[in-house]
Motif scaffolding. Structure first.
Motif, PDB file in Angstrom:
ATOM      1  N   THR A 125       0.831  -1.205   0.000  1.00 15.25           N
ATOM      2  CA  THR A 125       0.000   0.000   0.000  1.00 15.25           C
ATOM      3  C   THR A 125       0.864   1.253   0.000  1.00 15.25           C
ATOM      4  O   THR A 125       0.602   2.211  -0.747  1.00 15.25           O
ATOM      5  CB  THR A 125      -0.933  -0.003   1.222  1.00 15.25           C
ATOM      6  OG1 THR A 125      -1.829  -1.115   1.120  1.00 15.25           O
ATOM      7  CG2 THR A 125      -1.750   1.290   1.288  1.00 15.25           C
ATOM      8  N   HIS A 162       2.294   1.825  -3.479  1.00 13.83           N
ATOM      9  CA  HIS A 162       1.318   2.427  -4.392  1.00 13.83           C
ATOM     10  C   HIS A 162       1.068   3.887  -4.027  1.00 13.83           C
ATOM     11  O   HIS A 162       0.908   4.741  -4.910  1.00 13.83           O
ATOM     12  CB  HIS A 162       0.006   1.641  -4.354  1.00 13.83           C
ATOM     13  CG  HIS A 162       0.077   0.293  -5.012  1.00 13.83           C
ATOM     14  ND1 HIS A 162       0.568   0.120  -6.292  1.00 13.83           N
ATOM     15  CD2 HIS A 162      -0.289  -0.949  -4.563  1.00 13.83           C
ATOM     16  CE1 HIS A 162       0.509  -1.171  -6.609  1.00 13.83           C
ATOM     17  NE2 HIS A 162      -0.005  -1.827  -5.586  1.00 13.83           N
ATOM     18  N   TYR A 201      -4.158   5.479 -12.000  1.00 18.94           N
ATOM     19  CA  TYR A 201      -3.362   4.534 -11.195  1.00 18.94           C
ATOM     20  C   TYR A 201      -4.039   4.300  -9.841  1.00 18.94           C
ATOM     21  O   TYR A 201      -4.136   3.161  -9.378  1.00 18.94           O
ATOM     22  CB  TYR A 201      -1.956   5.103 -10.996  1.00 18.94           C
ATOM     23  CG  TYR A 201      -1.012   4.148 -10.307  1.00 18.94           C
ATOM     24  CD1 TYR A 201      -0.152   3.335 -11.049  1.00 18.94           C
ATOM     25  CD2 TYR A 201      -0.980   4.036  -8.918  1.00 18.94           C
ATOM     26  CE1 TYR A 201       0.709   2.442 -10.425  1.00 18.94           C
ATOM     27  CE2 TYR A 201      -0.125   3.147  -8.282  1.00 18.94           C
ATOM     28  CZ  TYR A 201       0.723   2.352  -9.044  1.00 18.94           C
ATOM     29  OH  TYR A 201       1.569   1.467  -8.417  1.00 18.94           O
ATOM     30  N   HIS A 228      -5.206   0.661  -8.388  1.00 18.09           N
ATOM     31  CA  HIS A 228      -4.392   0.013  -7.357  1.00 18.09           C
ATOM     32  C   HIS A 228      -4.778   0.346  -5.920  1.00 18.09           C
ATOM     33  O   HIS A 228      -4.379  -0.382  -5.013  1.00 18.09           O
ATOM     34  CB  HIS A 228      -2.916   0.375  -7.557  1.00 18.09           C
ATOM     35  CG  HIS A 228      -2.342  -0.123  -8.843  1.00 18.09           C
ATOM     36  ND1 HIS A 228      -2.038  -1.454  -9.056  1.00 18.09           N
ATOM     37  CD2 HIS A 228      -2.021   0.525  -9.992  1.00 18.09           C
ATOM     38  CE1 HIS A 228      -1.541  -1.609 -10.282  1.00 18.09           C
ATOM     39  NE2 HIS A 228      -1.526  -0.428 -10.867  1.00 18.09           N
ATOM     40  N   LEU A 229      -5.525   1.428  -5.667  1.00 20.92           N
ATOM     41  CA  LEU A 229      -5.810   1.803  -4.285  1.00 20.92           C
ATOM     42  C   LEU A 229      -7.291   1.872  -3.946  1.00 20.92           C
ATOM     43  O   LEU A 229      -7.656   1.776  -2.777  1.00 20.92           O
ATOM     44  CB  LEU A 229      -5.177   3.170  -3.974  1.00 20.92           C
ATOM     45  CG  LEU A 229      -3.669   3.205  -3.745  1.00 20.92           C
ATOM     46  CD1 LEU A 229      -3.229   4.631  -3.444  1.00 20.92           C
ATOM     47  CD2 LEU A 229      -3.251   2.281  -2.606  1.00 20.92           C
TER      48      LEU A 229
END
Length: 322
Positions: free
Chosen positions: A65, A68, A178, A182-183
Motif C-alpha cells: 500500500t 502504491h 493509477y 491500485h488503491l
C-alpha cells in the motif's frame, strides 16, 4: 439525502478554487515552485495525521500500500504541484484554475488505456473529449504563438507557463487512473490512504526541494499564511471534506465540484489579485466544463452505492486538483 451536503460542497469548491490564488501569492513573494509544493505536502500531511489521531484511525502498515501511495503521490502531488507553481510564475492564477478543469478529460484517457473494464467511450464521450481539448487550446490562445491571451506578451514565457499547467493536469489524469486501479478497493479509510499518500509526497519533495532550490527562506507573513492555508486546508482538511461529501451526497454530487472550482479560481484571481480575464479564458473554460459533463458516465443508483462503499479513497482524492 436532504440538503445537508451543501455546506461541505461549497466549502470544498471554495478551498480548491482558492488554491490557485494562494499559489500565486507564494510564488510572487519569491518562494521557489518546488518549495511551494513541498510546504503544501508537509503541512497537508501534518493536518491529515492530526485528523487520523483525532479519529483514532490506523495508517496503512503493509509495504504494498505504501508503495502504491508513493507512486500516486508522485503523480497527484509532487509533479503537478511543482508544475502548477512553476506555471503560475508565468501565467495568471485564473488561467491555471481554468486549465485544471481539464483534469477529468485526461483521467478518462488514462483510464481507457490502463484500467481494465473501463467502458469504451461512445459518440457522446468522444464529442466531449474533442470539445474539451478545443477548450484547452482556446484557453491557451494558441493563435497568439509565443504569447497567449492571458495578460502576457510575446516572449514572456506565458506559453511555457500554460503548458506546465497542462502537463500538471495530464499528471493528475495518470495519477487518478493509477489510484483507481491500485488503491480504490483497499480496505483502509480514505483519511488513512490520504495521509499515507501526502506523507510520501512530502518525503519526495523534501528530498528534491533542497537540491533544486537550496534551503527554504522566510517569504514574509502574507506568503507564509498563504502556504499554511494551502497546505493544511487545501492539501489536508479538504481531502476529508471530499470523503464526507461522497458519503452524504454520493459520487455524482462530489464529482460536480469539478464544475464549480474554476468559478472560484476565476473570481478570486480577478477580484483579489486584479488578474485579467480574457474572453478566450472564459469561452475556453466553459467549453472544458461542458466537455467534462459530456464525458462523465451517469452512475446508476447501484453503482453510486458501490462507489460510496468501496471507492471512498478515490472520492477523497479525486477532487484534489491544483
Amino acid at each position: 439525502m436532504g440538503r445537508r451536503w451543501w455546506p461541505g460542497f461549497v466549502a470544498l469548491s471554495a478551498i480548491w478554487g482558492a488554491s490557485f490564488a494562494l499559489i500565486k501569492v507564494a510564488v510572487d513573494a519569491g518562494v521557489p515552485p518546488v518549495w511551494v509544493a513541498a510546504w503544501r505536502c508537509l503541512l497537508g500531511a501534518a493536518a491529515l495525521w492530526a485528523i487520523l489521531a483525532a479519529r483514532r484511525e490506523a495508517a496503512p502498515r503493509d509495504l504494498a500500500t505504501w508503495g502504491h501511495c508513493a507512486v500516486v503521490a508522485l503523480l497527484l502531488n509532487a509533479v503537478p504541484f511543482v508544475l502548477f507553481s512553476y506555471g503560475e510564475t508565468r501565467v495568471s492564477s485564473v488561467l491555471a484554475g481554468v486549465m485544471n478543469a481539464a483534469t477529468p478529460l485526461f483521467t478518462l484517457l488514462f483510464a481507457l488505456a490502463a484500467v481494465p473494464g473501463e467502458p469504451r467511450p461512445g459518440l457522446r464521450r468522444l464529442a466531449g473529449l474533442a470539445l474539451g481539448f478545443a477548450g484547452v487550446l482556446t484557453v491557451l490562445g494558441v493563435w497568439h504563438g509565443s504569447g497567449p491571451a492571458s495578460g502576457s506578451g510575446p516572449g514572456s514565457g506565458a506559453v511555457a507557463g500554460g503548458l506546465a499547467c497542462l502537463a500538471a493536469t495530464c499528471s493528475y489524469g495518470a495519477g487518478f487512473a493509477y489510484l483507481r486501479r491500485h488503491l480504490s478497493t483497499r480496505p483502509h479509510s480514505a483519511a488513512a490512504l490520504s495521509a499515507a499518500q501526502i506523507t510520501c509526497g512530502a518525503a519526495e519533495l523534501a528530498l528534491a526541494a533542497p537540491l533544486a532550490a537550496g534551503a527554504p527562506h522566510w517569504p514574509g507573513a502574507g506568503a507564509a499564511a498563504a502556504l499554511l492555508v494551502l497546505g493544511a486546508l487545501g492539501t489536508g482538511v479538504a481531502y476529508v471534506l471530499s470523503l464526507d461529501l461522497v458519503r452524504t451526497a454520493g459520487t455524482a454530487v462530489a464529482a460536480a465540484v469539478t464544475y464549480v472550482t474554476p468559478l472560484w479560481s476565476t473570481a478570486l484571481g480577478a477580484l483579489l489579485l486584479a488578474e485579467p480575464v480574457g474572453w478566450n479564458t472564459l469561452v475556453g473554460g466553459l467549453a472544458v466544463i461542458a466537455a467534462v459533463a459530456l464525458t462523465r458516465q451517469p452512475p446508476t443508483a447501484a453503482a453510486d452505492r458501490a462507489a460510496d462503499r468501496s471507492a471512498a479513497p478515490e472520492g477523497a482524492s479525486a477532487g484534489r486538483l491544483g
